[in-house]
Design an enzyme around this catalytic site. Structure first.
Site, PDB file in Angstrom:
ATOM      1  N   PHE A 105      -6.942 -25.103 -41.389  1.00 13.27           N
ATOM      2  CA  PHE A 105      -7.408 -26.474 -41.251  1.00 13.27           C
ATOM      3  C   PHE A 105      -8.760 -26.510 -40.543  1.00 13.27           C
ATOM      4  CE2 PHE A 105      -2.851 -26.320 -41.441  1.00 13.27           C
ATOM      5  CZ  PHE A 105      -2.512 -27.307 -42.351  1.00 13.27           C
ATOM      6  N   CYS A 106      -9.680 -27.310 -41.089  1.00 12.97           N
ATOM      7  CA  CYS A 106     -11.004 -27.533 -40.499  1.00 12.97           C
ATOM      8  C   CYS A 106     -11.706 -26.183 -40.291  1.00 12.97           C
ATOM      9  CB  CYS A 106     -10.861 -28.327 -39.219  1.00 12.97           C
ATOM     10  SG  CYS A 106     -12.420 -28.974 -38.565  1.00 12.97           S
ATOM     11  N   ALA A 107     -12.174 -25.873 -39.070  1.00  8.02           N
ATOM     12  CA  ALA A 107     -12.821 -24.586 -38.824  1.00  8.02           C
ATOM     13  C   ALA A 107     -11.850 -23.436 -39.074  1.00  8.02           C
ATOM     14  CB  ALA A 107     -13.356 -24.531 -37.393  1.00  8.02           C
ATOM     15  N   GLY A 109      -9.863 -23.438 -41.480  1.00 15.50           N
ATOM     16  CA  GLY A 109      -9.929 -23.264 -42.925  1.00 15.50           C
ATOM     17  C   GLY A 109     -11.100 -22.392 -43.342  1.00 15.50           C
TER      18      GLY A 109
END
Length: 497
Positions: free
Chosen positions: A234-236, A238
Site C-alpha cells: 500500500f502507498c509507498a 506498494g
C-alpha cells in the site's frame, strides 16, 4: 456586485460559507462575493503569464496559499458565525480558542490540531484485531492474525504497509479493519509492522526494506506450510512491493502467487499536486534536510501534505479550534494520521530518485537487491486499487500498472481519497467502485467503459483473491510455529515506538 446583487456565490460544497447568514444578509453576502471575486482574479492572473504547465501549477499553488489564508472566514472580525458564537458564549469561545492556540504553539509545531487522540488507544480500540508477533528483526515485526473462519485458504497473504506511517490504518477499528475483514473471509493474514527509524538508522535503504519484505514472506510461508504467498502493498509500501515483485521474478518466480497494490504511484509523470514540486533543486533541498537529520520526520511530511489541501487540513481547524473554541474531533482516521513516523535518509533519497526519474516506468532505471527493476517481467496476477479523489497518487498513476506489469491485472477504482478509499468496509452506504470487465487499455477509455458498483472494493478483492489463495483447509490451532514461536500479542512493540 457592490450592491450584493451579483450572482457570484460560493461553491455549494465550500463548507466555509455553509452558514445561511452568508446568503441571507446583504452585508455578509457582499463580503463573501468580494472575497470570491478577488480570489478568482488573483488565481486567474496565472493564465495570463503564458507559463509552462509546471511553472503555472507552482505559481497557482503559491497564490492559493495566500488566497485561502485571506478568506474572511479565517478572521474573527469577518466571520459572522464566530462573532455570533462569541456573543452567545459571552466570550468563552475566545478563551477556549486561545487555550487551543497556545497548546498548538507549544506542542504541535504551531499547526492547528486536527484530532483529539485521547479516546484512541493502540491495541485496545484501534489496531485491536487478535493476533501475535511471530517474528522480530531490528527493522520490523511480523504479525500473524488469528483466523475467524472455520477453514482457511492454504496460501497466506502478507500485507506490506508504507514506511512513512503506522501499519494500523489496515486494522483501524472493529468494523473498519481490512485485516478483520480478510481473516473473516478465511485468509491467513500476516502484516509487517515497521520500526520507526531514528538517525541511527539513516542508512536503511530500499534494499534493506525489500530484503525485510522477502524475510517476512518466507517466515509466513514457513508458518503456514505453503511454498508460495500472496502479498499486498500500500502507498509507498506498494512501490517497495513492485520492486520486490521484480526481484522475485528474477530469483524465485514461485515465491509469490498473486499480488495487490493499493493507491500506489507507478507513473510519477501523471499530473498531480505533488509533481509541481518535482525538480532537481527541490529534491536536492529535501535530501539536504533529511541527510542532515538522518531521517525525514513524519511531522514535517504531515505538514507538507496539509498545505496541499489547506482549507480542509489547516484553515478548517483554525476556525473550529480557535475562532469557535471547539475541541478537535475524536476521529480514528485522523488519530492514526497524527501518529507519524520517520523515513530513513537513504530510503528518502531512493524514493525521491524514483519519483523524479519515473523509475518504475523505465526498465532498469533502478535496481533492488542487485537486480534491475523491470515490471514487465512480473507475470503474477495483480489486483490494483486506486482512489477517485486521491490528491497524492492520482488514479491514472496507479492505473499505469495495467500496461507495465506482465501478468493479468484487475483494476478497481474506489470512491473517496488516498486513505479513506482503503478504509472502506462493506456496509458503507456511500461506498462505490468502478470495474471494467472488458479490459484495461487507456485510462480514460477504461473509465468511460467501466461499470459503477455499490459497495466496497474489499468484497471484489476477496472474490479475486480467494481464487488465488489455494485450497481451504482446517485453520491452525495456534499462531506461529515451533521455529517461529509467538513472541507477544498483536499489535506488538514497534507500533508504539
Amino acid at each position: 456586485m457592490l450592491g450584493g446583487t451579483s450572482e457570484l456565490a460560493p461553491d455549494p460544497k465550500d463548507r466555509r460559507f455553509a452558514d445561511a447568514i452568508w446568503t441571507e444578509s446583504g452585508l455578509w453576502r457582499r463580503v463573501a462575493q468580494s472575497y470570491l471575486l478577488t480570489r478568482d482574479c488573483v488565481l486567474g492572473s496565472v493564465d495570463e503569464l503564458e507559463l509552462d504547465q509546471k511553472s503555472a501549477d507552482r505559481a497557482r499553488f503559491a497564490l492559493m496559499q495566500v488566497t485561502e489564508a485571506a478568506a474572511p472566514t479565517n478572521n474573527l472580525l469577518t466571520n459572522p458565525t464566530a462573532l455570533n458564537t462569541l456573543m452567545e458564549t459571552r466570550g468563552r469561545s475566545a478563551v477556549a480558542g486561545g487555550r487551543h492556540f497556545l497548546h498548538d504553539l507549544l506542542h504541535n509545531g504551531g499547526m492547528p490540531s486536527q484530532v483529539d487522540t485521547r479516546p484512541f488507544q493502540v491495541g485496545v480500540n484501534t489496531a485491536s484485531t487478535p493476533g501475535a508477533v511471530v517474528y522480530r528483526s531490528p527493522m520490523f515485526e511480523l504479525l500473524q492474525y488469528a483466523p475467524r473462519a472455520g477453514k482457511v485458504y492454504s496460501i497466506p497473504t502478507v500485507l506490506i504497509p508504507p514506511q512513512i506511517n503506522r501499519y494500523y490504518f489496515l486494522d483501524l477499528a472493529p468494523g473498519r479493519s481490512f485485516v478483520e475483514f480478510a481473516v473473516s473471509q478465511g485468509f491467513q493474514v500476516f502484516c509487517i509492522s515497521w520500526r520507526n527509524p531514528t538517525s541511527r538508522q539513516r542508512g536503511w535503504d530500499l534494499d534493506d526494506y525489500a530484503g525485510a519484505c522477502l524475510e517476512a514472506m518466507r517466515v509466513a510461508s514457513a508458518i503456514s506450510k505453503s511454498e508460495t504467498v500472496n502479498i499486498a502493498g500500500f502507498c509507498a509500501g506498494g512501490m517497495t512491493t513492485s520492486s520486490v515483485l521484480s526481484h522475485v521474478a528474477a530469483i524465485d518466480p514461485t515465491l509469490v502467487n498473486a499480488a495487490t497494490l493499493g493507491v500506489t504511484m507507478i507513473d510519477s509523470n501523471v499530473h498531480s499536486t505533488l509533481n509541481m514540486f518535482a525538480s532537481e533543486r527541490t529534491v536536492e533541498a529535501a535530501l539536504a534536510r533529511s541527510g542532515k537529520r538522518g531521517v525525514l520526520s513524519g511531522a514535517s511530511l504531515a505538514k507538507m501534505f496539509a498545505f496541499v489541501r489547506p482549507n480542509d487540513l489547516i484553515w478548517n481547524y483554525v476556525v473550529s479550534n480557535y475562532l469557535l473554541g471547539q475541541n478537535p474531533p475524536a476521529f480514528d482516521v485522523l488519530a492514526w494520521n497524527s501518529d507519524t513516523t520517520n523515513m530513513p535518509a537513504a530510503l528518502h533519497a531512493t524514493f525521491l530518485d524514483m519519483w523524479l526519474n519515473n523509475a518504475l516506468v523505465q526498465s532498469g532505471r533502478v535496481s533492488v537487491l542487485g537486480t534491475p527493476v523491470d515490471l514487465g517481467k512480473v507475470d503474477t496476477d495483480l489486483y490494483v486499487v486506486a482512489a477517485v479523489t486521491d490528491h497524492l497518487v492520482p488514479w491514472q498513476s496507479a492505473f499505469a500498472a495495467t500496461r507495465l506489469f506482465g501478468g493479468d491485472v484487475r483494476f478497481a477504482l474506489s470512491n473517496s481519497g488516498h486513505i479513506q478509499a482503503l478504509i472502506n468496509p462493506p456496509g458503507n452506504p456511500k461506498a462505490t467502485y468502478f470495474i471494467n470487465e472488458a479490459g484495461n487499455g487507456d485510462a480514460e477509455d477504461w473509465l468511460n467503459g467501466a461499470e459503477k458498483h455499490r459497495g466496497s472494493w474489499w468484497e471484489d478483492w476477496s472474490t479475486w483473491s480467494s481464487a488465488r489463495s489455494g485450497v481451504l483447509r482446517s485453520r491452525p490451532r495456534s499462531l506461529g510455529s515451533p521455529r517461529y514461536p509467538r513472541l507477544a500479542d498483536a499489535p506488538g512493540a514497534y507500533v508504539t515506538e
